[in-house]
Design an enzyme around this catalytic site. Structure first.
Site, short mmCIF file in Angstrom:
data_model
loop_
_atom_site.label_atom_id
_atom_site.label_comp_id
_atom_site.label_asym_id
_atom_site.label_seq_id
_atom_site.Cartn_x
_atom_site.Cartn_y
_atom_site.Cartn_z
N ASP A 24 33.46 55.26 40.81
CA ASP A 24 34.31 56.33 40.29
C ASP A 24 35.69 55.83 39.86
O ASP A 24 36.51 56.61 39.39
CB ASP A 24 34.45 57.46 41.33
CG ASP A 24 35.15 57.00 42.60
OD1 ASP A 24 35.49 55.80 42.71
OD2 ASP A 24 35.37 57.84 43.49
N GLY A 25 35.95 54.54 40.09
CA GLY A 25 37.24 53.99 39.67
C GLY A 25 38.41 54.35 40.58
O GLY A 25 39.55 54.02 40.29
N GLY A 71 36.97 47.33 37.71
CA GLY A 71 36.27 48.60 37.64
C GLY A 71 37.09 49.77 38.15
O GLY A 71 36.74 50.93 37.96
N ARG A 72 38.17 49.45 38.84
CA ARG A 72 39.06 50.54 39.28
C ARG A 72 40.50 50.03 39.33
O ARG A 72 41.30 50.46 40.15
CB ARG A 72 38.65 51.05 40.65
CG ARG A 72 38.61 49.98 41.73
CD ARG A 72 38.64 50.63 43.07
NE ARG A 72 38.38 49.63 44.10
CZ ARG A 72 38.44 49.89 45.37
NH1 ARG A 72 38.77 51.09 45.78
NH2 ARG A 72 38.19 48.94 46.26
N ARG A 129 40.74 34.29 38.85
CA ARG A 129 39.81 34.11 39.97
C ARG A 129 38.79 33.05 39.61
O ARG A 129 38.60 32.75 38.42
CB ARG A 129 39.06 35.44 40.22
CG ARG A 129 39.95 36.65 40.34
CD ARG A 129 39.19 37.92 39.91
NE ARG A 129 40.10 39.08 39.86
CZ ARG A 129 40.27 39.94 40.84
NH1 ARG A 129 39.57 39.83 41.94
NH2 ARG A 129 41.12 40.95 40.73
N ASP A 151 42.64 40.75 47.45
CA ASP A 151 41.62 41.79 47.66
C ASP A 151 41.27 41.99 49.12
O ASP A 151 40.24 41.54 49.62
CB ASP A 151 40.37 41.48 46.82
CG ASP A 151 40.54 42.00 45.40
OD1 ASP A 151 41.58 42.63 45.14
OD2 ASP A 151 39.66 41.78 44.55
N ASP A 208 34.68 36.31 43.00
CA ASP A 208 35.66 37.13 42.28
C ASP A 208 36.85 37.47 43.16
O ASP A 208 37.84 38.02 42.69
CB ASP A 208 35.00 38.42 41.75
CG ASP A 208 34.23 39.17 42.82
OD1 ASP A 208 33.28 38.58 43.36
OD2 ASP A 208 34.59 40.32 43.12
N ASN A 209 36.77 37.15 44.44
CA ASN A 209 37.90 37.40 45.33
C ASN A 209 38.57 36.11 45.77
O ASN A 209 39.29 36.09 46.76
CB ASN A 209 37.44 38.19 46.57
CG ASN A 209 37.06 39.62 46.22
OD1 ASN A 209 37.53 40.17 45.23
ND2 ASN A 209 36.21 40.22 47.02
P1 AMP Z 1 36.17 44.55 45.45
O1 AMP Z 1 35.16 44.75 46.53
O2 AMP Z 1 37.33 45.52 45.53
O3 AMP Z 1 36.63 43.15 45.31
O4 AMP Z 1 35.43 44.95 44.11
C1 AMP Z 1 34.29 44.32 43.61
C2 AMP Z 1 33.94 44.88 42.24
O5 AMP Z 1 33.56 46.25 42.35
C3 AMP Z 1 35.07 44.84 41.23
O6 AMP Z 1 34.51 44.63 39.96
C4 AMP Z 1 35.66 46.21 41.35
O7 AMP Z 1 36.37 46.60 40.20
C5 AMP Z 1 34.42 47.06 41.56
N1 AMP Z 1 34.71 48.31 42.27
C6 AMP Z 1 35.03 48.45 43.56
N2 AMP Z 1 35.22 49.75 43.87
C7 AMP Z 1 35.02 50.47 42.74
C8 AMP Z 1 35.05 51.86 42.42
N3 AMP Z 1 35.35 52.79 43.31
N4 AMP Z 1 34.79 52.19 41.14
C9 AMP Z 1 34.49 51.26 40.21
N5 AMP Z 1 34.43 49.95 40.46
C10 AMP Z 1 34.70 49.54 41.71
MG MG Z 2 37.73 42.06 44.25
#
Ligand code: AMP
Ligand code: MG
Length: 482
Positions: A119-120, A86-87, A177, A256, A246-247
């Site tokens: 917001d990506g 997502g980002r 993953r 992550d 997913d991590n």
């Molecule tokens: P994470 O906590 O980084 O492992 O992310 C978990 C999920 O949330 C993944 O699908 C990421 O791509 C999504 N994600 C985390 N932060 C953002 C963000 N700021 N914008 C869009 N997607 C996000």
């Molecule tokens: Mg992750």
């Protein structure tokens, strides 16, 4: 630089072509020269304006097709069928000097089709945190993704306040993953899981390509790597903080770095993450969660184990039931090494841990201080305890065990200092570095990196980096940084 795309060309269902957002004012804050060298990347180029644009995915070179990867995942136990990058974006695969394949991957590069409400983007501090902690983990010899660079975008992003944005460019053995298998298992194409497993075997478990029951052997091998990885986390006092499926990687690398942190005073219930209200990902729960996540992986692989569903479940259950034993054996061996012993008795270890817990002793500092006891200076170890008599009883037993070892005491002390770090990225030091980096001062980050990149090598003038956090850090919390 040559990019390959073996993953996305073999499994196009699991990726979407995408472009990163163009940064208004790119500025490479930090470049990892060690990693750059491994991949024959020119650090001078990476530090240049063109290099910064490359590291942001803004200048796409020939052969590079940025992709957002699809995956699912159980987050805090609840299933999300569609997470994905997502980002983040996969720039492509690059090959190191030894011929091994790695992903070059961006985080904070803008919205994608998987962004949901996000917001990506990413702020400098959490990306720098991943850089610092992953470098520390690598130096501690714990399998991990590595960071190549953090590039400021010149954009302000909205969090609780406006914060300077950045992109992390990292290297990973792959981004497969547990959640990738979950996504594949729910895909309309029933052959996708098998194709994904074949790809994972060819990339990470090549020895298994031609064995009987290769998918079962693959599952066992992933479980083995996770048992090893998590035992190393536990021995180092590392808390990942968000062990969602997913991590968890198929390669066995730590991935992550979000709300992760190192434990200071020993307490099995330690949780730092502000959103982990029930302590699902608490320090002592990590091996159980490892097993739980592996059960989710097994569910996706069941049709490949046997045509008979009951038989598949029985086979998978056997592997999962074996996981705690594997983990325990690895942890026991590691803990024995930390204590300078060939095989430390279980009760003796438990007595120690209980004493560290009830007396709130700093985990890292205590183990490091033990080698000095052998060299005749017990003061640091003793001073860690309030109830010194209790420690003295334990120390006496320990010295007897050491005397029973075949190696000389001096050799044991040297070996202990190779497994008990003196420098870890302590929470207060990380926070101090990140706060300064957010304000544009990279000095504390660079200094902290220099210290934790040689965690076993004691150097003068670095006493501050060996000390536990001040008491106001007692209720320290970390945030996901999203
Ligand atoms: P994470 O906590 O980084 O492992 O992310 C978990 C999920 O949330 C993944 O699908 C990421 O791509 C999504 N994600 C985390 N932060 C953002 C963000 N700021 N914008 C869009 N997607 C996000
Ligand atoms: Mg992750």
């Amino acid at each position: 630089m040559i990019f390959e795309n073996s993953y996305t060309s073999t499994l196009p269902e699991l990726a979407v072509t995408w472009n990163s957002d163009v940064a208004p004012n790119p500025n490479a804050l930090i470049i990892n020269e060690d990693v750059a060298r491994t991949f024959n990347l020119d650090s001078d180029f990476l530090k240049s304006p063109a290099g910064a644009r490359f590291l942001l995915g803004n200048d796409v070179i020939d052969g590079c097709t940025p992709m957002a990867l699809a995956y699912a995942g159980h987050q805090f136990g609840g299933y999300s069928p569609r997470l994905g990058d997502g980002r983040a974006l996969l720039l492509g695969e690059i090959i190191n000097a030894s011929g091994d394949r790695f992903d070059l991957h961006l985080k904070g590069s803008g919205r994608t089709t998987f962004s949901r409400g996000g917001d990506g983007k990413a702020a400098i501090a959490p990306m720098m945190r991943e850089y610092i902690v992953s470098e520390a983990m690598h130096a501690l010899r714990i399998p991990t993704t590595r960071s190549l660079a953090v590039v400021a975008t010149g954009e302000q992003i909205a969090r609780e306040t406006w914060l300077p944005g950045a992109v992390l460019c990292r290297i990973a053995a792959s981004h497969l993953r547990v959640g990738t298998f979950q996504y594949a298992a729910h895909h309309e194409d029933p052959t996708l899981v098998q194709r994904l497993a074949d790809y994972a075997i060819s990339r990470h478990y090549r020895d298994l390509s031609n064995v009987d029951n290769k998918y079962l052997e693959f599952f066992k091998a992933v479980a083995q790597r996770q048992a090893s990885l998590i035992s190393q986390w536990m021995l180092a006092g590392f808390i990942h903080g968000v062990m969602n499926t997913d991590n968890m990687t198929i390669s066995g690398e730590t991935i992550d770095y979000g709300p992760c942190a190192f434990m200071d005073s020993y307490d099995p219930a330690t949780v730092f993450s502000s959103i982990d209200h029930n302590g699902r990902y608490a320090y002592s729960n990590q091996p159980h969660i490892g097993q739980w996540n592996l059960a989710r992986l097994a569910e996706t692989l069941l049709p490949l184990f046997s045509d008979d569903k009951d038989e598949s479940v029985a086979i998978a259950t056997e592997v999962l039931m074996d996981f705690p034993k594997q983990y325990q054996a690895l942890w026991d061996a590691g803990m024995s090494k930390k204590l300078g012993l060939t095989q430390a008795p279980v009760d003796f270890i438990n007595d120690l841990l209980q004493m560290l817990h009830t007396q709130s002793v700093d985990y890292t500092q205590f183990f490091r201080s033990l080698s000095s006891v052998i060299s005749g200076d017990a003061s640091a170890a003793r001073n860690s305890f309030i109830n010194i008599e209790q420690y003295d009883v334990w120390e006496k037993q320990w010295k007897q065990l050491i005397a029973g070892e075949s190696q000389t005491a001096e050799a044991i002390a040297v070996a202990m200092n190779q497994v008990n770090p003196i420098y870890i990225p302590r929470n207060h030091l990380v926070e101090e570095a990140l706060a300064a980096a957010t304000e544009g001062d990279l000095g504390p980050t660079l200094k902290l990196l220099e210290v934790v990149q040689q965690p076993f090598n004691e150097r003068s003038g670095l006493e501050r980096f060996t000390q536990p956090a001040p008491t106001e850090y007692k209720n320290y919390q970390t945030f996901c940084g999203t």
